[in-house]
Enzyme design. Structure first.
Site, PDB file in Angstrom:
ATOM      1  N   GLU A  79       0.805  -1.228   0.000  1.00 37.69           N
ATOM      2  CA  GLU A  79       0.000   0.000   0.000  1.00 37.69           C
ATOM      3  C   GLU A  79       0.831   1.269   0.000  1.00 37.69           C
ATOM      4  O   GLU A  79       0.468   2.263  -0.621  1.00 37.69           O
ATOM      5  CB  GLU A  79      -0.959   0.009   1.202  1.00 37.69           C
ATOM      6  CG  GLU A  79      -2.170  -0.894   1.052  1.00 37.69           C
ATOM      7  CD  GLU A  79      -1.859  -2.356   1.312  1.00 37.69           C
ATOM      8  OE1 GLU A  79      -0.734  -2.658   1.776  1.00 37.69           O
ATOM      9  OE2 GLU A  79      -2.730  -3.205   1.063  1.00 37.69           O
ATOM     10  N   HIS A  99     -11.373  -5.105   9.327  1.00 36.33           N
ATOM     11  CA  HIS A  99     -11.862  -4.880   7.966  1.00 36.33           C
ATOM     12  C   HIS A  99     -13.184  -4.112   7.916  1.00 36.33           C
ATOM     13  O   HIS A  99     -13.852  -4.125   6.898  1.00 36.33           O
ATOM     14  CB  HIS A  99     -12.055  -6.221   7.241  1.00 36.33           C
ATOM     15  CG  HIS A  99     -10.775  -6.808   6.715  1.00 36.33           C
ATOM     16  ND1 HIS A  99      -9.732  -7.140   7.531  1.00 36.33           N
ATOM     17  CD2 HIS A  99     -10.386  -7.109   5.451  1.00 36.33           C
ATOM     18  CE1 HIS A  99      -8.746  -7.638   6.803  1.00 36.33           C
ATOM     19  NE2 HIS A  99      -9.111  -7.626   5.537  1.00 36.33           N
TER      20      HIS A  99
END
Lengths: 325, 324
Positions: A60, A129
């Protein structure tokens, strides 16, 4: 005016950008061959090729950082971070670099980077998440944050974002991709920093964004059955944040409830509530109420997760308790 | 000191001049810091000047440069006006970043000097992106990304090397290995051993090591590295061995370092070493070099006068340049 899903509206916006601007390219984890974790870019690789639809490693920081560099170098990158939870791995690139380069360079640099990411809970994905971190990013000067709730807004906001020379976090709620709605055939844009009244009313103002807007609209339908006319406001963009639309509504209804999935502390809801109290104190019949995610990590169990997120019964209960409506 | 290419006297003397300028500029910075004219952190580059000067001399104007917080030397070697650099350190509106960046955040977009990045390793992904833009636009630019040995231990080192190699991007990763990340010796922080450039092999990035105390060696190594990248062969990893003569920052009394080690490196000080080379090869006379030293001195004093006399940013600048 055809009906599109929110996913289709975003796809349309991305395709327009790829078709019309050679500087635009998309990169991220599994945006190409896989078709995107949420199938937003399905088929794009075949249509646009691997130069413009770039599959990246699961990295990322370099995904966002390469987006920052490519934007400074004159491209118009669209970076997909699979979920906002993973953006934490790129926090330095987003907060320390993308947001600051213009300021720290005394206006020499621009970072026209669009970061698309998926946010929100409700799908049983547990604590790592299911987070709603959009408010964190909205707290950073130098970033812009948008969060569409309808297909029409999703397309209109995306068009505006891709003309904006700044770094923008474009949030997509995981549970809204299938939401269907009318999308005008004619070209239009949705400006940033302009909230919209999604349903007019006179008795109470419900302010939200993203999935919360749909909950508020359902609650408003139920309230109408009880003779209470709720006005529902969709913020659409968290930074820049439109205060005028909620204020105008408050001056009419004298009561407001802010609904969001994020935690109670240090988010967009508490900030908005403070500003509204400061600006409209004399117009208020009751303190502004805030309904938000539970002050806990997101639980996995269905019953606990349900308890942890705002829903229609919780909105109705809060309206009753806070305003006697 | 090996001279593989034919450089003119003017070029060689200019390398000397630039190294001396960086040295003198920073010596005076340290004094200005003690006087309170310069705030914040001040990381001096003293001892490492041969790298900035040797490297920049091998670049074209269109090449991008990104670096870390120890960025004065890179900026000056890239051609930033010392007045503008000093004014930035003084927090004045005439500074390169209009007083918004300070020591760690020098920017000069007109020279494709894309900035000093003050988070260790944070510049590596940005450099990959600049190289990606150049490649996608078909421009023959190379991006040179400086980083220190401290950045080896950031995830971004791996992420950036991996992606740049996968995508064959025109970037030169330039490691200034001065053996210390703040106060921690590389032997205590990096498990890969001393020949860090060999880490390039794992990413299939060709690599080389050069003597960071030798301006000509750095220039030659950079020329080869940049040419590799410019020809479309992908990234190159260059490691320069060097030493930071002062502490990590002005706040660092350097209590963790062995004095004998310091002395051994100071013998190799790149500026007197290059001065001897110029004299011994009859490229310049002592009179000429003394004259250069005098000019450099004047230039730095002029920079201080300029910075001192410049106005602070106006109050409204606080809210300017947050958004484009």
């Amino acid at each position: 005016m055809p009906d599109l899903t929110l996913r289709e509206a975003i796809r349309k916006g991305l395709q327009e950008a790829l078709d019309n601007d050679p500087r635009v390219f998309i990169m991220g984890e599994d945006v190409g061959a896989y078709g995107g974790a949420y199938a937003v870019t399905k088929g794009f690789l075949r249509q646009y090729g691997p130069e413009r639809i770039r599959d990246t490693p699961i990295s990322e920081s370099v995904i966002v950082g390469a987006g920052v560099g490519a934007a400074m170098g004159g491209m118009r990158p669209i970076v997909e971070i699979m979920t906002i939870n993973f953006s934490l791995l790129a926090m330095d690139q987003i907060v320390n670099h993308a947001a600051k380069l213009r300021y720290m360079s005394g206006g020499q640099l621009m970072v026209p980077l669009l970061i698309r990411t998926v946010t929100g809970g409700g799908a049983g994905l547990a604590a790592t998440h299911s987070q709603s971190l959009e408010g964190w990013y909205a707290s950073v000067p130098g970033l812009k944050v948008v969060f569409p709730s309808t297909p029409a807004d999703a397309l209109g906001l995306l068009r505006t974002c891709l003309k904006d020379p700044n770094t923008i976090i474009y949030c997509e709620h995981a549970l809204l991709y299938g939401v269907r709605g009318p999308v005008p055939d004619t070209y239009y844009e949705v400006p940033l920093g302009r909230a919209e009244v999604k349903r007019p009313g006179t008795d109470v103002t419900l302010i939200s964004y993203g999935r919360g807007v749909h909950l508020c609209l359902q609650a408003a339908t139920e309230l109408a059955r009880r003779g209470v006319q709720a006005e529902v406001i969709d913020l659409r963009s968290l930074r820049p944040l439109d205060l005028e639309t909620p204020l105008a509504s408050l001056r009419k209804t004298h009561r407001a409830l802010i609904v969001e999935e994020a935690w109670p502390m240090a988010g967009i809801g508490p900030y908005l509530g403070l500003r509204l109290h400061q600006e409209a104190f004399d117009d208020l019949d009751a303190p502004i109420a805030h309904l938000c995610g539970a002050d806990t990590p997101a639980p996995y169990a269905r019953n606990l997760e349900r308890l942890s997120l705002p829903d229609v019964p919780a909105i109705l209960k809060t309206v009753a308790e806070a305003f006697g409506l | 000191m090996q001279l593989q290419e034919r450089l003119t006297k003017t070029e060689l003397v200019s390398f000397y001049r630039q190294m001396l300028l960086i040295r003198r500029f920073e010596e005076r910075c340290a004094e200005m810091y003690m006087l309170g004219k310069i705030r914040g952190f001040l990381h001096l580059y003293i001892g490492e000047e041969a790298i900035a000067v040797g490297c920049m001399s091998a670049l074209r104007p269109e090449d991008y440069v990104v670096t870390h917080y120890r960025d004065h030397g890179h900026a000056l070697a890239r051609g930033m006006d010392p007045k503008v650099a000093m004014a930035e350190l003084f927090g004045k509106v005439t500074g390169c970043s209009r007083g918004k960046g300070g020591s760690m955040h020098f920017f000069d977009a007109s020279r494709n000097f894309m900035g000093g990045y003050a988070i260790v390793g944070g510049q590596l992904p940005v450099a990959v992106g600049l190289a990606l833009a150049s490649k996608m636009k078909g421009e023959p630019r190379v991006t040179v990304c400086f980083f220190g040995d401290g950045a080896l231990n950031q995830g971004e080192f791996h992420e950036a090397f991996n992606l740049a190699s996968l995508w064959k991007l025109p970037v030169v990763f330039f490691l200034e290995n001065n053996l210390y990340g703040m106060g921690s010796h590389i032997d205590r922080t990096y498990a890969g051993g001393r020949d860090v450039f060999k880490a390039g092999e794992h990413y299939r990035i060709p690599a080389a090591q050069t003597d960071g105390m030798d301006v000509l060696a750095v220039r030659e190594a950079t020329l080869r590295a940049v040419e590799h990248a410019r020809q479309g062969n992908g990234p190159f990893f260059l490691e320069a061995l060097t030493y930071r003569f002062r502490g990590h920052s002005m706040a660092d009394p350097v209590e963790y370092r062995d004095r004998a080690e310091e002395e051994a490196w100071k013998v190799r000080d790149p500026i007197p070493t290059f001065q001897r080379y110029l004299l011994e090869n009859a490229i310049a006379t002592l009179t000429e070099l003394s004259e250069i030293a005098r000019q450099v001195n004047d230039e730095v004093e002029e920079a201080i006068r300029f910075a001192d006399a410049s106005p602070e940013p106006p109050p409204e600048a606080l809210y300017e340049d947050i958004y484009a």
